[in-house]
Design a protein around this motif. Structure first.
Motif, PDB file in Angstrom:
ATOM      1  N   ALA A 140       3.126 -14.470 -36.063  1.00 56.30           N
ATOM      2  CA  ALA A 140       3.741 -14.229 -34.750  1.00 56.30           C
ATOM      3  C   ALA A 140       2.819 -13.382 -33.879  1.00 56.30           C
ATOM      4  O   ALA A 140       2.687 -13.629 -32.669  1.00 56.30           O
ATOM      5  N   LYS A 141       2.165 -12.384 -34.464  1.00 57.61           N
ATOM      6  CA  LYS A 141       1.205 -11.564 -33.707  1.00 57.61           C
ATOM      7  C   LYS A 141       0.021 -12.403 -33.247  1.00 57.61           C
ATOM      8  O   LYS A 141      -0.470 -12.240 -32.124  1.00 57.61           O
ATOM      9  N   ILE A 142      -0.428 -13.323 -34.098  1.00 61.76           N
ATOM     10  CA  ILE A 142      -1.514 -14.219 -33.709  1.00 61.76           C
ATOM     11  C   ILE A 142      -1.073 -15.079 -32.527  1.00 61.76           C
ATOM     12  O   ILE A 142      -1.819 -15.223 -31.550  1.00 61.76           O
ATOM     13  N   ASP A 143       0.141 -15.619 -32.577  1.00 68.52           N
ATOM     14  CA  ASP A 143       0.664 -16.398 -31.452  1.00 68.52           C
ATOM     15  C   ASP A 143       0.654 -15.566 -30.168  1.00 68.52           C
ATOM     16  O   ASP A 143       0.262 -16.055 -29.105  1.00 68.52           O
ATOM     17  N   GLU A 144       1.097 -14.315 -30.251  1.00 66.27           N
ATOM     18  CA  GLU A 144       1.139 -13.435 -29.081  1.00 66.27           C
ATOM     19  C   GLU A 144      -0.257 -13.167 -28.528  1.00 66.27           C
ATOM     20  O   GLU A 144      -0.465 -13.216 -27.313  1.00 66.27           O
ATOM     21  N   MET A 145      -1.201 -12.884 -29.410  1.00 63.58           N
ATOM     22  CA  MET A 145      -2.568 -12.587 -28.954  1.00 63.58           C
ATOM     23  C   MET A 145      -3.222 -13.825 -28.365  1.00 63.58           C
ATOM     24  O   MET A 145      -3.939 -13.735 -27.367  1.00 63.58           O
ATOM     25  N   LEU A 146      -2.990 -14.975 -28.964  1.00 62.79           N
ATOM     26  CA  LEU A 146      -3.543 -16.211 -28.414  1.00 62.79           C
ATOM     27  C   LEU A 146      -2.982 -16.471 -27.022  1.00 62.79           C
ATOM     28  O   LEU A 146      -3.718 -16.832 -26.099  1.00 62.79           O
ATOM     29  N   ALA A 147      -1.679 -16.272 -26.839  1.00 61.10           N
ATOM     30  CA  ALA A 147      -1.059 -16.462 -25.520  1.00 61.10           C
ATOM     31  C   ALA A 147      -1.654 -15.486 -24.507  1.00 61.10           C
ATOM     32  O   ALA A 147      -1.964 -15.876 -23.369  1.00 61.10           O
ATOM     33  N   ALA A 148      -1.846 -14.241 -24.903  1.00 58.96           N
ATOM     34  CA  ALA A 148      -2.440 -13.243 -23.999  1.00 58.96           C
ATOM     35  C   ALA A 148      -3.859 -13.636 -23.594  1.00 58.96           C
ATOM     36  O   ALA A 148      -4.317 -13.302 -22.505  1.00 58.96           O
ATOM     37  N   ALA A 149      -4.538 -14.373 -24.469  1.00 56.79           N
ATOM     38  CA  ALA A 149      -5.912 -14.810 -24.199  1.00 56.79           C
ATOM     39  C   ALA A 149      -5.964 -16.166 -23.496  1.00 56.79           C
ATOM     40  O   ALA A 149      -7.043 -16.685 -23.220  1.00 56.79           O
ATOM     41  N   GLY A 150      -4.801 -16.760 -23.246  1.00 55.56           N
ATOM     42  CA  GLY A 150      -4.763 -18.025 -22.529  1.00 55.56           C
ATOM     43  C   GLY A 150      -4.928 -19.258 -23.387  1.00 55.56           C
ATOM     44  O   GLY A 150      -5.403 -20.291 -22.924  1.00 55.56           O
ATOM     45  N   THR A 151      -4.512 -19.163 -24.642  1.00 53.87           N
ATOM     46  CA  THR A 151      -4.625 -20.318 -25.538  1.00 53.87           C
ATOM     47  C   THR A 151      -3.431 -20.352 -26.476  1.00 53.87           C
ATOM     48  O   THR A 151      -2.459 -19.615 -26.271  1.00 53.87           O
ATOM     49  N   ASP A 152      -3.472 -21.189 -27.500  1.00 54.82           N
ATOM     50  CA  ASP A 152      -2.370 -21.264 -28.455  1.00 54.82           C
ATOM     51  C   ASP A 152      -2.889 -21.771 -29.803  1.00 54.82           C
ATOM     52  O   ASP A 152      -4.052 -22.139 -29.942  1.00 54.82           O
ATOM     53  N   LYS A 153      -1.997 -21.799 -30.776  1.00 53.18           N
ATOM     54  CA  LYS A 153      -2.392 -22.135 -32.148  1.00 53.18           C
ATOM     55  C   LYS A 153      -2.923 -23.553 -32.308  1.00 53.18           C
ATOM     56  O   LYS A 153      -3.622 -23.831 -33.273  1.00 53.18           O
ATOM     57  N   SER A 154      -2.637 -24.434 -31.372  1.00 57.25           N
ATOM     58  CA  SER A 154      -3.183 -25.795 -31.472  1.00 57.25           C
ATOM     59  C   SER A 154      -4.689 -25.817 -31.251  1.00 57.25           C
ATOM     60  O   SER A 154      -5.346 -26.800 -31.578  1.00 57.25           O
ATOM     61  N   LYS A 155      -5.239 -24.728 -30.735  1.00 62.22           N
ATOM     62  CA  LYS A 155      -6.669 -24.652 -30.447  1.00 62.22           C
ATOM     63  C   LYS A 155      -7.412 -23.717 -31.398  1.00 62.22           C
ATOM     64  O   LYS A 155      -8.560 -23.367 -31.154  1.00 62.22           O
ATOM     65  N   VAL A 156      -6.748 -23.305 -32.482  1.00 58.13           N
ATOM     66  CA  VAL A 156      -7.414 -22.448 -33.466  1.00 58.13           C
ATOM     67  C   VAL A 156      -8.487 -23.258 -34.175  1.00 58.13           C
ATOM     68  O   VAL A 156      -8.239 -24.363 -34.654  1.00 58.13           O
ATOM     69  N   LEU A 157      -9.680 -22.695 -34.224  1.00 57.81           N
ATOM     70  CA  LEU A 157     -10.830 -23.349 -34.849  1.00 57.81           C
ATOM     71  C   LEU A 157     -11.039 -22.907 -36.289  1.00 57.81           C
ATOM     72  O   LEU A 157     -11.470 -23.693 -37.125  1.00 57.81           O
TER      73      LEU A 157
END
Length: 116
Positions: free
Chosen positions: A46-63
């Motif tokens: 959930a924290k990863i989801d929040e940080m990704l959103a704050a950075a303008g991305t989401d889990k579908s773009k995790v490399l």
């Protein structure tokens, strides 16, 4: 040259660093360390989801995902939560290993790199 943006920075770390179209997340741990491995893994993701959103991305773009477990006996339980979280068809490169984490009540820590 792309600017470097640092999110939630203190004297020791930034929780996220954005460079160009790439987002680098620091290792995330659970806030409620009394939770079991399943609970801690849910909190971390959930924290990863929040940080990704704050950075303008989401889990579908995790490399790439790096997962550290305090005990590899927790591998299956962590995977049960992770498998429900990860976007099927967009699974990142991943590694998982056992390490001595920063405190004895931390069961899992996860780092991620994502595209924006």
């Amino acid at each position: 040259m792309a600017d470097i943006i640092r999110l939630d920075q203190n004297t020791r770390r930034s929780r996220a660093v954005i460079h160009g179209d790439t987002v680098y997340l620091a290792g995330q741990t659970a806030d409620d360390r009394a939770a079991d491995l399943t609970g801690q893994t849910r909190q971390v993701l959930a924290k990863i989801d929040e940080m990704l959103a704050a950075a303008g991305t989401d889990k579908s773009k995790v490399l790439n995902i790096t997962i550290w477990l305090a005990d590899m006996a927790d591998f299956a339980a962590m995977n049960a939560v992770y498998d429900a979280w990860v976007v099927q068809g967009s699974t990142p490169a991943r590694c998982c290993g056992q390490v001595a984490l920063a405190a004895p009540d931390i069961r899992v820590e996860i780092m991620a790199i994502a595209a924006r």
